[in-house]
Design an enzyme around this catalytic site. Structure first.
Site, PDB file in Angstrom:
ATOM      1  CE  LYS A 567      -4.167  -2.000   2.006  1.00 55.48           C
ATOM      2  NZ  LYS A 567      -5.274  -1.859   2.969  1.00 55.48           N
ATOM      3  CG  ASN A 662       1.426  -1.779  16.611  1.00 55.72           C
ATOM      4  OD1 ASN A 662       0.580  -2.535  16.138  1.00 55.72           O
ATOM      5  ND2 ASN A 662       2.715  -1.860  16.294  1.00 55.72           N
ATOM      6  NE  ARG A 663       0.229  -7.353  18.083  1.00 61.66           N
ATOM      7  CZ  ARG A 663      -0.078  -8.315  17.230  1.00 61.66           C
ATOM      8  NH1 ARG A 663      -0.238  -9.566  17.671  1.00 61.66           N
ATOM      9  NH2 ARG A 663      -0.206  -8.080  15.944  1.00 61.66           N
TER      10      ARG A 663
END
Length: 815
Positions: A567, A662-663
């Site tokens: 993307k 986010n991890r």
């Protein structure tokens, strides 16, 4: 100060500073009887558009210290009207931009106030809100004869029309009438889905009257039908077909516009009030997102008395003016009225048509001319050229000329006329022309835009099923004065365009690393088949983004959907990217734009429909009580391409504070920095808004157990973008602490992935339904972004129901 759900009620607050977002947009006045929904519409519009909401009735009560009835009893009616006039005058002077002002139901009883509103309406929308008479009578608890009550309401409606420039018909939705379905009602008993439909429709209406397009408030890239090559308009005859609010979407599949064809003579024969047309147009507009054309025709099968002719003339021109006040997208006027006829003298008709065209606001005028009983040589005569000149003199945006074909060769004659006439006319007016009847079908293939078509034959509506099509309703009768019923459907037209080598077969793709199981081909190919488009959609799985160049150069390339992990990289392969892609930093859609010449080399445009899909899901599911304000927050889980689109969608909706988790914290911080350095961002054309925002990265979701971080409220929207499976195909073990569902009014939880369809987090979110939470699985997002992608790539409105049913059946079969 930005828009607020709480109305201003004090004169001292009028001078407060407006938000820069709305400082230069015109204020809007709403007026109407009690019970029509003025305040509800104002609250919803204020929240959506960031307008200041001013309740002038409460302002008057606050200034006088008494309610209207109490003040009149203590003093006098004339003194109350004088005080009210001064307060309204001052409010209008101080609130020329960025405000929605709601006036009392009785304000128009004072002549000076009426004149004041007329003057204000020269530069501002003054909108009369009306609704079904029965709703008003129920609201005021009228206990007299129903017919008498309706007449009183209609008389009052006419009283309001002396000082307005727009009418909005606030429909009572079928959803709101269904008392058996309590699942869509909030704790106060209000039907949330009905309110959402009203909100969407009203904002669309406001966008049109302010900016000239019903989609100016969204990020949708939608061309007007007259700018879309070989667009078509499905005809719905009135009053023959009137009870079909729910089925309009099904009957108009493949159409670029809906043409409501009103037979004025039959309207009078049936004794139907002209307001029935207003209500019908409102129902059609709420039932479908495509533009509406209002066409007024009349049959003079038998001579009319002078009295009947005068009555017909008054009703006809009243309906034309009503179409402008309703802000229909297109209004079709009969150019024959500019010629002498038993109906009207040509000089008078020209004057009246010119007046309509001059005061059309943002409604585009179509000058229609149906050449009844014309000879075979009509297209080669001077008449069509003269009609084009007349339409241009009247200021028409489009001219539409038609004739019933007697010979097949007339199809080629009309093409010759179109070619020569287009060269002669100015670029400001579009010329459309076609033949009607069985021998004239071929000419519709070459008509440039807005070709009339009949409703889809597959419509389940009993009336249409019995007649096979609405076009046949008029069969056996003389055609309407300004329009002939169509004998082909939108699908027939597309099939004919391809058979005539006008529309080539295009190839579309979905490209990514692990997309073998993508459902995009399933949805898109089914949609192509329904609309009669010859295209094909398929998966292209690869680990090398350079393969995109090969697809782009392949014959008949129509466009491509881009999946992970390409993307960001795909931006280098397009000629141009939208502003949305530049802000997001990623694209998921490539459009091969060819313009009018579909066989010319394509210009590659990079777009992003992920954010539109997320925005659509949130807007469709969030309740009005959770309308976005400065205090509302949202939470995004993940930091990949989908999280980028999610953050952008939430910013566009007006969230000022957005949590991001986010991890891998570093990725979240990089993504937050990407957006935070862009604040503020401007959105919208009709209602330009500067959106200030801050993305706040969370280190640990479990840290806020008892209260949200300082300065925040609990989120009302949560977007889950973390993949459900890892690279080895194992389920990801991710838990969202229950505390994040502590919003007192609930909210929307949505997932962007669909593998698995029901993640552990989604299942947990569904357990909070009793708290007001709506949980939407990944199919909803997949469907929403696919609809946007389909329209961008084909220029056609996607058959939403067909695509949704396919997705549902596919997943049900796999369980």
């Amino acid at each position: 100060m930005s828009g607020s759900n709480t109305p201003l009620t004090s004169l001292s607050e009028f001078s407060k500073e407006l938000s820069p977002a709305v400082r230069y947009t015109p204020s809007i006045v709403l007026l109407g009887m009690r019970g029509v929904g003025k305040s509800t519409l104002a609250v919803m519009a204020s929240a959506a558009l960031r307008y200041r909401y001013v309740d002038l009735e409460r302002c008057v009560s606050q200034a006088t210290g008494l309610a209207e009835s109490a003040f009149i009893q203590k003093h006098s009616l004339s003194e109350y009207r004088a005080r009210e006039y001064e307060i309204i005058r001052r409010a209008l002077e101080l609130n020329t931009h960025g405000c929605i002002l709601v006036l009392s139901a009785s304000c128009v009883d004072h002549r000076d106030t009426v004149l004041l509103l007329v003057e204000y309406g020269r530069a501002h929308p003054v909108i009369h809100i009306e609704c079904e008479e029965s709703r008003i009578l129920n609201y005021i608890r009228y206990d007299g004869l129903f017919e008498k009550g309706c007449n009183l309401v209609q008389t009052k409606f006419q009283h309001y029309k002396q000082c307005l420039n727009f009418d909005y018909f606030n429909l009572q939705s079928m959803l709101d009438l269904d008392e058996s379905n309590r699942s869509t009602r909030d704790t106060s008993g209000v039907n949330v889905l009905a309110l959402k439909a009203a909100e969407t429709d009203f904002i669309r209406f406001l966008s049109f009257i302010v900016a000239g397009t019903p989609f100016a408030h969204t990020g949708a890239h939608i061309l007007a039908p007259e700018l879309t090559s070989h667009s078509c308009a499905v005809q719905l005859p009135f009053p023959e077909v009137i009870e079909m609010e729910i089925l309009v979407g099904q009957m108009t599949v493949g159409a670029d516009a809906i043409e409501v064809v009103v037979d004025v003579v039959r309207l009078l024969e049936y004794g139907m009030p002209t307001r029935s047309v207003d209500e019908y147009v409102a129902r059609v507009r709420r039932s479908s997102p495509v533009p509406v054309i209002l066409t007024l025709g009349f049959e003079l099968a038998t001579p009319l008395s002078p009295t009947d002719i005068d009555r017909l003339k008054v009703v006809y021109f009243n309906l034309l003016n009503s179409g402008i006040r309703l802000a229909v997208d297109y209004l079709s006027v009969d150019l024959r009225l500019a010629y002498d006829s038993p109906f009207i003298r040509g000089e008078e008709g020209y004057f009246l048509l010119n007046e309509i065209s001059s005061n059309s606001c943002n409604t585009k005028i179509i000058g229609s001319y149906a050449a009844h009983n014309a000879s075979v040589g009509f297209w080669k005569s001077t008449v069509p050229i003269e009609v084009c000149g007349l339409a241009e003199d009247l200021g028409c945006d489009i001219v539409r000329i038609s004739k019933e074909a007697e010979e097949f060769g007339e199809n080629f004659a009309v093409v010759e006329f179109l070619t020569s006439a287009t060269l002669r006319s100015s670029d400001s007016m579009l010329i459309t022309a076609f033949n009607t009847g069985e021998l004239g079908r071929l000419s519709k293939v070459f008509n440039p835009a807005l070709t009339p078509v009949k409703p889809s034959i597959g419509s389940p509506h009993p009336f249409l099923a019995a007649q096979a099509s609405a076009g046949q309703v008029l069969a056996g009768k003389k055609p309407l004065f300004c329009v002939a019923p169509s004998d082909i459907s939108a699908r027939d037209l597309q099939l004919a365009l391809h058979a005539a080598f006008v529309t080539p077969k295009l190839h579309f793709y979905i490209m990514g690393l692990s997309i073998a199981g993508s459902l995009s081909p399933l949805m898109h190919n089914a949609a192509y088949a329904v609309l009669g488009l010859p295209h094909h959609h398929q998966c292209y799985q690869t680990s090398d983004v350079a393969d995109l160049q090969m697809l782009i150069r392949s014959p008949g390339f129509g466009g491509c959907g881009i999946s992970m992990p390409f993307k960001l990289q795909a931006i280098d392969y397009v000629d141009e990217v939208s502003e949305h892609v530049r802000r997001i930093g990623a694209l998921n859609t490539i459009v091969a734009a060819r313009g009018a010449d579909v066989r010319a080399p394509a210009r590659l445009l990079g777009e992003n429909t992920d954010w539109l899909g997320i925005q659509k899901i949130v807007l469709e599911n969030i309740s009005p009580i959770n309308a976005v304000t400065e205090a509302k927050t949202a939470l995004v889980l993940g930091a990949g391409g989908m999280a980028r689109a999610s953050l952008y969608a939430l910013i566009s909706l007006g969230f000022r504070k957005i949590f991001l988790y986010n991890r891998t914290e570093e990725n979240a911080r990089d993504l937050a920095a990407h957006f935070n350095r862009q604040s503020p961002l401007r959105f919208g054309r009709a209602f330009p808004q500067l959106h200030h925002f801050e993305i706040v990265v969370l280190r640990d979701l479990a840290l806020a157990r008892d209260a949200p971080p300082v300065g925040f409220s609990w989120p009302t929207v949560i977007v889950h973008c973390i993949p459900g499976k890892d690279s080895d195909g194992a389920l990801v073990n991710f838990e969202l602490p229950e505390v994040w569902f502590d919003s007192p009014a609930g909210g929307v939880f949505m997932e962007t992935g669909n593998d698995p369809l029901c993640s552990r987090v989604l299942i947990r979110a569904r357990t909070f339904a009793s708290r007001g939470w709506v949980a939407v699985n990944g199919l909803g997002f997949l469907h929403a972004q696919a609809i946007a992608q389909f329209r961008m790539q084909t220029g056609k409105l996607a058959p939403s129901l067909v695509m949704k049913e396919l997705l549902t059946k596919h997943f049900l079969a796999g369980q």
